[in-house]
Design a protein around this motif. Structure first.
Motif, PDB file in Angstrom:
ATOM      1  N   ASP A  79       7.455  -1.229 -15.183  1.00  0.00           N
ATOM      2  CA  ASP A  79       6.568  -1.244 -14.112  1.00  0.00           C
ATOM      3  C   ASP A  79       5.166  -1.235 -14.237  1.00  0.00           C
ATOM      4  OD1 ASP A  79       8.969  -1.063 -12.496  1.00  0.00           O
ATOM      5  OD2 ASP A  79       8.977   0.946 -11.943  1.00  0.00           O
ATOM      6  N   ARG A  80       4.866  -0.315 -15.182  1.00  0.00           N
ATOM      7  CA  ARG A  80       3.286  -0.283 -15.650  1.00  0.00           C
ATOM      8  C   ARG A  80       2.890  -1.350 -16.310  1.00  0.00           C
ATOM      9  NH1 ARG A  80      -0.019   0.828 -19.939  1.00  0.00           N
ATOM     10  NH2 ARG A  80       1.665   0.431 -21.282  1.00  0.00           N
ATOM     11  N   LEU A  81       3.836  -2.176 -17.007  1.00  0.00           N
ATOM     12  CA  LEU A  81       3.242  -3.553 -17.486  1.00  0.00           C
ATOM     13  C   LEU A  81       3.086  -4.521 -16.382  1.00  0.00           C
ATOM     14  CD1 LEU A  81       5.469  -3.468 -20.655  1.00  0.00           C
ATOM     15  CD2 LEU A  81       2.876  -3.328 -20.480  1.00  0.00           C
ATOM     16  N   GLN A  82       4.163  -4.354 -15.235  1.00  0.00           N
ATOM     17  CA  GLN A  82       3.889  -5.364 -14.319  1.00  0.00           C
ATOM     18  C   GLN A  82       2.642  -5.271 -13.609  1.00  0.00           C
ATOM     19  OE1 GLN A  82       6.216  -4.634 -10.723  1.00  0.00           O
ATOM     20  NE2 GLN A  82       6.258  -7.106 -10.250  1.00  0.00           N
ATOM     21  N   ARG A  83       2.369  -4.113 -13.265  1.00  0.00           N
ATOM     22  CA  ARG A  83       1.091  -3.820 -12.547  1.00  0.00           C
ATOM     23  C   ARG A  83      -0.111  -4.390 -13.422  1.00  0.00           C
ATOM     24  NH1 ARG A  83       3.595   1.302 -11.662  1.00  0.00           N
ATOM     25  NH2 ARG A  83       2.315   2.156 -13.436  1.00  0.00           N
TER      26      ARG A  83
ATOM     27  N   VAL B   5       9.558  -9.372  -8.689  1.00  0.00           N
ATOM     28  CA  VAL B   5       9.109 -10.881  -7.858  1.00  0.00           C
ATOM     29  C   VAL B   5       8.503 -11.633  -8.603  1.00  0.00           C
ATOM     30  CG1 VAL B   5       7.922 -11.611  -5.789  1.00  0.00           C
ATOM     31  CG2 VAL B   5       9.497  -9.448  -5.776  1.00  0.00           C
ATOM     32  N   ASP B   6       7.433 -10.995  -9.565  1.00  0.00           N
ATOM     33  CA  ASP B   6       6.320 -11.777 -10.263  1.00  0.00           C
ATOM     34  C   ASP B   6       6.166 -11.150 -11.545  1.00  0.00           C
ATOM     35  OD1 ASP B   6       4.687 -13.770 -10.889  1.00  0.00           O
ATOM     36  OD2 ASP B   6       3.108 -13.410  -9.544  1.00  0.00           O
ATOM     37  N   GLY B   7       5.852 -11.750 -12.608  1.00  0.00           N
ATOM     38  CA  GLY B   7       5.408 -11.191 -13.988  1.00  0.00           C
ATOM     39  C   GLY B   7       6.523 -11.253 -14.886  1.00  0.00           C
ATOM     40  N   ASN B   8       7.637 -11.683 -14.473  1.00  0.00           N
ATOM     41  CA  ASN B   8       8.812 -11.721 -15.186  1.00  0.00           C
ATOM     42  C   ASN B   8       8.677 -12.328 -16.822  1.00  0.00           C
ATOM     43  OD1 ASN B   8      10.934 -10.166 -13.637  1.00  0.00           O
ATOM     44  ND2 ASN B   8      10.354 -11.959 -12.245  1.00  0.00           N
ATOM     45  N   GLY B   9       7.805 -13.548 -16.761  1.00  0.00           N
ATOM     46  CA  GLY B   9       7.716 -14.397 -17.580  1.00  0.00           C
ATOM     47  C   GLY B   9       6.820 -13.736 -19.044  1.00  0.00           C
TER      48      GLY B   9
ATOM     49  N   GLY C 194      -2.223  -7.581 -11.626  1.00  0.00           N
ATOM     50  CA  GLY C 194      -3.678  -7.362 -11.532  1.00  0.00           C
ATOM     51  C   GLY C 194      -3.842  -6.988  -9.875  1.00  0.00           C
ATOM     52  N   ASP C 195      -3.856  -7.771  -9.228  1.00  0.00           N
ATOM     53  CA  ASP C 195      -4.237  -7.879  -7.611  1.00  0.00           C
ATOM     54  C   ASP C 195      -2.951  -7.719  -7.266  1.00  0.00           C
ATOM     55  OD1 ASP C 195      -4.725  -7.836  -5.168  1.00  0.00           O
ATOM     56  OD2 ASP C 195      -6.517  -9.180  -5.202  1.00  0.00           O
ATOM     57  N   ALA C 196      -2.424  -6.507  -6.580  1.00  0.00           N
ATOM     58  CA  ALA C 196      -0.991  -6.488  -6.160  1.00  0.00           C
ATOM     59  C   ALA C 196      -1.108  -6.625  -4.632  1.00  0.00           C
ATOM     60  CB  ALA C 196      -0.432  -5.236  -6.468  1.00  0.00           C
ATOM     61  N   ARG C 197      -2.109  -7.054  -3.960  1.00  0.00           N
ATOM     62  CA  ARG C 197      -2.205  -6.933  -2.158  1.00  0.00           C
ATOM     63  C   ARG C 197      -0.924  -7.989  -1.681  1.00  0.00           C
ATOM     64  NH1 ARG C 197      -8.010  -8.201  -1.105  1.00  0.00           N
ATOM     65  NH2 ARG C 197      -7.706  -9.490  -2.781  1.00  0.00           N
ATOM     66  N   PHE C 198      -0.599  -8.878  -2.660  1.00  0.00           N
ATOM     67  CA  PHE C 198       0.330 -10.121  -1.886  1.00  0.00           C
ATOM     68  C   PHE C 198       1.434 -10.278  -2.762  1.00  0.00           C
ATOM     69  CE2 PHE C 198      -4.033 -11.372  -1.454  1.00  0.00           C
ATOM     70  CZ  PHE C 198      -4.368 -11.430  -0.059  1.00  0.00           C
ATOM     71  N   VAL C 199       1.866  -9.185  -3.684  1.00  0.00           N
ATOM     72  CA  VAL C 199       3.076  -8.965  -4.547  1.00  0.00           C
ATOM     73  C   VAL C 199       3.715  -8.090  -4.348  1.00  0.00           C
ATOM     74  CG1 VAL C 199       4.300  -9.331  -7.118  1.00  0.00           C
ATOM     75  CG2 VAL C 199       2.203 -10.974  -6.118  1.00  0.00           C
ATOM     76  N   ARG C 200       5.065  -7.839  -4.244  1.00  0.00           N
ATOM     77  CA  ARG C 200       5.685  -6.525  -4.094  1.00  0.00           C
ATOM     78  C   ARG C 200       5.863  -6.165  -5.699  1.00  0.00           C
ATOM     79  NH1 ARG C 200      10.537  -3.869  -4.946  1.00  0.00           N
ATOM     80  NH2 ARG C 200      11.012  -2.420  -3.609  1.00  0.00           N
TER      81      ARG C 200
END
Length: 514
Positions: free
Chosen positions: A255-259, A340-344, A263-269
């Motif tokens: 979870d830390r790495l996904q953040r 939702v995002d950041g998986n790759g 970067g800007d998490a306003r539009f990504v869960r």
């Protein structure tokens, strides 16, 4: 339920045989019990003639290897010639009567096959069989290390008299077949070669090489996703890559790495998905999903990610081949697609984590696998699709009003037990490129630049930034300083100095390319 297949065929589940043959082992079990799952990457059949031809997709054996038309005989055949296939076994154990498995084990209770089957049944189902103690018998491993990659140090199971050398847990355990290509890669000891080679490099030079490689790998990882991050964002992700292997893997760490990635998490869960997920596009007119890959159900994510974390720890502690373990871990993660995002980018970070945790990569240096993947992007996508494409027809889904997908059947086993052989082969090839090409090339470049820069300083008192700009211009113009540069940025240089600088460049960098 069908009868055992006893007729020769030319095609099985849409996969042509190299010649007519009778499905055997796992293929026969799938046909007999109507198991609805993607067929194994390599299956077995009994040929009609005595000198059959095998392929990567089919092991063709002569008629004298034909199993009897019964489950025990086909399981013995499968274990002996195909290895352990957890996906087929998991599906089989869900529908078969317990007493049928018990009868097979009781027929040869002290035999290696029976004890392996006994362990696997209880391991996969969490149900205990009524089997007596086999007595004093020699301990056997669950996986044959000559067939499949396993832990070098397994855990003894006194109940079954076996050593559990499976690299994962029932929650997540991809397996890799020991092919000739992979065996050849393993024997090259690429990690040891890299550590020896980098150990001969001056510490200051190695530190500069490490910094460049880290930033380049970060940028390449974003580029694979079609993104061009700011310099600050790329540097921040590079720092995260540098920390791979330092902290134990956990959900909090992911979870830390996904953040960091987002970067800007306003539009990504942030955090694990709470709905379905897929990779693909939408129909422009209807907004209907058109998936190329469907991710694991969100209801299964905690179990799958927990299993993946346990796999990481178990593979490292059990001294599994680090590159094979990294492939299972990283590609398993990207198939599950828990975010939702950041998986790759997290998927490729996991490669660095597994290699660093096993002390495979040189200290303080990462293998720039993302840069190599970017150079081989078509092959990378083909490897990703080698499992996701055959899987797609076995996932039942419907579109949601938001344009997402809702999975209707139980798909967890598809992500727990996939065959990662192609993925491990691809990753080993990437690691080999980094060891034989990328790492030495970067060191040679820095050595050449130092030679070039020192030569300039002996000729002219020039700041390092200007020397770097001079090198850039020369590199863009085949070692010659353009007329524009001579009249603008470097107008202060006379003709003799330019001629000497061009000679310095040729001497330093032509030697580097030699």
């Amino acid at each position: 339920m069908r009868e055992w297949p006893t007729q020769s065929v030319r095609d099985f589940h849409g996969r042509p045989l190299p010649e007519r043959g009778e499905p055997a082992g796992y293929a026969a079990i799938m046909a007999r019990y109507d198991l609805i799952l993607p067929p194994p990457i390599r299956m077995a059949a009994i040929a009609e003639r005595h000198h059959p031809t095998s392929t990567e997709a089919w092991l063709m054996l002569t008629p004298r290897y034909r199993p009897q038309p019964e489950l025990g005989s086909h399981l013995v055949f499968a274990f002996r010639y195909e290895g352990v296939d957890l996906q087929v076994l998991s599906a089989l154990f869900q529908i078969i009567e317990t007493d049928e498995i018990e009868a097979i084990i009781r027929a040869t209770p002290t035999g290696a096959f029976a004890r392996r089957l006994w362990f696997l049944y209880e391991w996969l189902t969490d149900r205990q069989l009524d089997i007596p103690d086999p007595g004093k018998v020699r301990m056997v491993t669950i996986l044959d290390p000559e067939q499949q990659y396993a832990l070098a140090e397994g855990d003894p199971s006194p109940r079954h008299k076996v050593s559990n050398n499976l690299p994962g847990t029932p929650a997540f355990c991809p397996l890799v077949r020991r092919t000739p290509d992979l065996a050849a890669f393993s024997q090259k000891a690429l990690g040891e070669r890299a550590r020896e080679a980098m150990g001969r490099v001056r510490p200051d030079l190695l530190a500069r090489a490490a910094a460049f490689i880290l930033l380049n790998d970060s940028k390449s990882s974003f580029a694979i996703e079609g993104e061009r991050p700011s310099g600050q964002r790329a540097a921040r992700w590079g720092q995260a890559i540098a920390q791979a292997g330092v902290r134990p893997l956990s959900l909090d760490e992911l979870d830390r790495l996904q953040r960091i990635v987002i970067g800007d998490a306003r539009f990504v869960r942030l955090g694990l998905r709470d709905e379905g997920g897929f990779i693909g596009v939408h129909d422009r007119d209807t907004n209907m999903p058109i998936p190329d890959h469907i991710s694991a159900r969100h209801e299964d994510l905690e179990s799958l990610v927990g299993g993946l974390i346990a796999f990481s720890d178990r593979a490292a502690r059990g001294a599994m081949d680090p590159v094979v373990a990294a492939a299972c871990l990283a590609f398993g993660f990207v198939y599950i697609h828990p975010y939702v995002d950041g998986n790759g980018r997290l998927h490729r970070w996991l490669i660095h984590h597994a290699l660093a945790a096993a002390s495979y990569s040189p200290p303080g240096l990462v293998f720039p696998v993302s840069a190599v993947i970017l150079r081989n992007i078509d092959r990378y996508r083909a490897v990703l699709e080698s499992w996701s494409a055959p899987l797609l027809p076995f996932i039942e889904w419907r579109p949601t009003v938001s344009g997402n997908v809702e999975v209707l059947n139980d798909t967890a086993a598809f992500y727990r037990y996939f065959d990662a052989t192609a993925h491990a082969t691809f990753l080993y090839a990437c690691v080999e490129q980094t060891v034989e090409h990328d790492l030495p090339q970067e060191v040679r470049f820095l050595q050449a630049f130092d030679t070039f820069s020192e030569g300039i300083q002996q000729l002219i008192d020039m700041p390092t930034a200007q020397a770097e700009l001079l090198h850039k211009f020369l590199g863009q113009n085949d070692g010659r300083l353009s007329q524009r540069a001579r009249t603008k940025e470097f107008a202060a240089l006379d003709d003799a100095e330019v001629e000497r600088i061009e000679a310095l460049y040729a001497d330093a960098f032509e030697r580097d390319r030699a």
